[in-house]
Every structure is written in C-alpha cells, then in structure tokens.
Design a protein around this motif. Structure first.
Motif, PDB file in Angstrom:
ATOM      1  N   TYR A   1      57.826  48.899  34.692  1.00 15.75           N
ATOM      2  CA  TYR A   1      58.894  47.969  34.332  1.00 15.75           C
ATOM      3  C   TYR A   1      60.264  48.529  34.722  1.00 15.75           C
ATOM      4  O   TYR A   1      61.167  47.764  35.113  1.00 15.75           O
ATOM      5  CB  TYR A   1      58.839  47.623  32.843  1.00 15.75           C
ATOM      6  N   GLU A   2      60.421  49.856  34.649  1.00 16.37           N
ATOM      7  CA  GLU A   2      61.684  50.465  35.062  1.00 16.37           C
ATOM      8  C   GLU A   2      61.881  50.339  36.567  1.00 16.37           C
ATOM      9  O   GLU A   2      63.011  50.080  37.046  1.00 16.37           O
ATOM     10  CB  GLU A   2      61.711  51.931  34.637  1.00 16.37           C
ATOM     11  N   GLN A   3      60.808  50.508  37.331  1.00 13.77           N
ATOM     12  CA  GLN A   3      60.893  50.326  38.776  1.00 13.77           C
ATOM     13  C   GLN A   3      61.260  48.884  39.133  1.00 13.77           C
ATOM     14  O   GLN A   3      62.036  48.625  40.050  1.00 13.77           O
ATOM     15  CB  GLN A   3      59.561  50.691  39.427  1.00 13.77           C
TER      16      GLN A   3
ATOM     17  N   GLY B   1      59.982  56.267  37.506  1.00 12.52           N
ATOM     18  CA  GLY B   1      59.890  55.614  36.214  1.00 12.52           C
ATOM     19  C   GLY B   1      58.622  54.805  36.045  1.00 12.52           C
ATOM     20  O   GLY B   1      57.782  54.706  36.949  1.00 12.52           O
TER      21      GLY B   1
ATOM     22  N   GLN C   1      64.074  42.555  28.852  1.00 11.76           N
ATOM     23  CA  GLN C   1      65.205  43.168  29.542  1.00 11.76           C
ATOM     24  C   GLN C   1      65.600  42.535  30.872  1.00 11.76           C
ATOM     25  O   GLN C   1      66.697  42.806  31.369  1.00 11.76           O
ATOM     26  CB  GLN C   1      64.910  44.655  29.782  1.00 11.76           C
TER      27      GLN C   1
END
Length: 331
Positions: free
Chosen positions: A104-106, A101, A147
């Motif tokens: 930020y997803e990691q 990803g 998030q």
C-alpha cells in the motif's frame, strides 16, 4: 498508523445524522453535476489473475479519454520491474520505478509520483479472490481506502473486457482482444447510504465514465439498522409521530433532489439513460451476479462510520468492479 476500520461504528453518530436528515429533508447543494473523466491513470499490478482484467480496463480508459497511463508493480515478493515494463509497453504507457515499503505504501508513492487522478487496483491484493473467501478485502485495500487521495477503480473477480475503439467500438484491435467481452461502463450504479459528502463527486465521476447510450442509476439505500436506530430515537421524542420507512425514504429523496435533477440534465446532455431509485436494504439488487455486468460507484465519506461500513461490506460481497470515490479527492 490506523487502517480503514468500519468496526469502530457508533450508534450515536448514525442517530445524530439520521435525525438531522429526517427533520430537515433539505434539497442539498444546487450546483450542477459536471461529468469528471480521468486525465492521468495509474494501473497497479500484483501478479494475480486480476491483472488480466485491470490492464484491459486501463486500455479502455486510455483509448476513450486519451489519458496518460502509468504502470506500477507493487508486489513485495518480487522486486523486478520486468512485468511493469512489459505491460507498459503493450499499453503505450510509462512504467514507474519500484519503491520501498509495503504494497500500500508503494501504491501511494506511485499515485504521488504519477500525479494521477484515478488508480486501478486489484482486490484482494496479491491473491486470487477464491483464495481468501468472499468476505475478505485484505490489508492493502483497507489502507488504500483510508489513505488514497484519488478514486480507486477496484477489480474483484476478473472478466473479459470489451475494448473501446472510437471508430469501430464493436471491433477488436489485437491489443488485449476481448471478443464477446463485457463493458462495465455501459451500466453504472451509484449507491448512496444516508447523507454523504462524497455523493456529488461520485455522481460526477459516474456521469463522466458512463458509456454513450449506457444507463446510470442513482440508488438511495435505506439500511434497516440505520432506520431502526433513527426510529427508536424519534419515537422517544415524539411517540405519536410518523416514523415509517416511507417517510424516511421521502426525506432521502428530498435530500438528494438537486443531485437527482443535475444527473437528469447530465444524462440528457450526454446521451445516456438515468433513473433514481430508493430501496430498503432487503430489496437491494444482487450486485454479485456477473462480474462485468456493471460498475458499482460508492461514495466514501471518511470519518462517517455508516459510509465506511457500507463501502467495506459492499467491497467484500460483490464480484463487480467498484469505483470508490472518497472525500478529499484530488481534482
């Protein structure tokens, strides 16, 4: 997927909350301030110069609080785990495996995997601050602000960090030596704009992180745009009413009266200095001078455009490290 976008701010929301604050001026939640300290910390690496500051900050927290420490490399350009393993070995921490990803997803995946209560992240991610200009935070930071379920200790301009050593706090140990370095935990400033549901957890984190003998300020900031919006609306309701800066400032102080009293008690119990200050926007201190001079603590009430805008603006113009404490924080 929406990002953290303070540009969606509406005057109507500010007016509603400002008028409500101005009329009620209540004393808020009477619950005591319970200092919060980290138990599980995630250190995020990006290969930039901020890593040289982030790692000593993580070492400081581990030495002072005995917290579990995890290290994650979230770069998209380099999938190697070597850097995370190297830094984790130095810090006696655990390196987390890479995930797929965007960055930020990691990072969000690492937060969940480590079950951490605090994440140390560089800003802008993957780039040196001077390469993107003073008014840019980057997509990764914006997405984390929107998030992240945990507070973010955001590193802007790197600085030498004075280590924490329980027996000899002024001595070095050989790990990340920082002779003559700065301790941002010796001076903390909690900056609050208007009503903010994250103000109390932010104050609790500040009370938990402030160094013994340090100084903590609670600053209630009256932004000029906010004041002018409230003033215009109230003048329509009552043209002869008192809508001065001073009256709205008094309302702010009453709104946070119990939080102020709780911090004063926490300061007495914890052995640190404390002061409440109220400022108009134009008289706010210059928080960009000296990257290691202080830690700026920002409560972030998600969904409140005034709070989101203040956090975004402060993040982009400061050189200091910032602790962003959002609503819906995992405790």
């Amino acid at each position: 997927m929406s990002s953290f976008d303070p540009s969606e701010s509406t005057v109507g929301q500010s007016l509603d909350r400002g008028i409500d604050l101005f009329r009620r001026a209540h004393v808020g939640d009477a619950a005591p301030v319970r200092p919060t300290s980290p138990r599980r910390v995630l250190l995020v690496l990006d290969g930039s110069g901020q890593d040289a500051c982030s790692a000593p900050l993580a070492a400081y927290l581990k030495a002072r609080f005995g917290c579990d420490l995890y290290v994650a490399d979230a770069r998209e350009s380099d999938r190697s785990e070597a850097k995370a393993v190297e830094v984790a070995t130095q810090l006696h921490a655990k390196a987390l495996p890479r995930t797929e990803g965007e960055s930020y997803e990691q990072i969000l995946a690492a937060v969940a995997r480590a079950d951490c209560d605090l994440a140390i992240v560089p800003c802008p991610f993957g780039r040196e601050p001077e390469s993107v200009g003073p008014h840019s935070a980057g997509l990764t930071t914006d997405m984390l602000l929107a998030q992240s379920p945990v507070p973010l200790l955001v590193v802007r301009w790197p600085f030498p960090v004075k280590p924490y050593f329980e027996d000899n706090p002024e001595q070095g140990s050989g790990e990340f030596p920082a002779a003559g370095g700065a301790s941002p935990f010796a001076k903390l400033v909690v900056m609050v704009v208007g009503e903010n549901d994250a103000a109390r957890p932010a104050a609790e984190w500040a009370a938990g992180l402030i160094a013994p003998g340090g100084n903590l300020n609670l600053e209630l900031l009256l932004e000029e745009e906010f004041y002018q919006n409230v003033r215009a609306a109230l003048m329509e309701l009552d043209p002869d009413g008192d809508v001065s800066h001073e009256r709205l400032t008094r309302a702010l102080r009453k709104e946070y009266g119990n939080l102020h009293a709780g911090l004063a008690k926490a300061a007495e119990a914890g052995g640190f200095g404390y002061e409440l200050q109220t400022r108009r926007e134009e008289s706010a201190p210059n928080i960009t001078a000296g990257p290691g001079d202080r830690l700026v603590v920002l409560p972030l009430e998600r969904g409140d455009h005034q709070s989101e805008g203040h956090v975004a603006d402060t993040l982009r113009r400061t050189a200091n490290p910032l602790l962003v404490v959002p609503t819906a924080v995992r405790r």
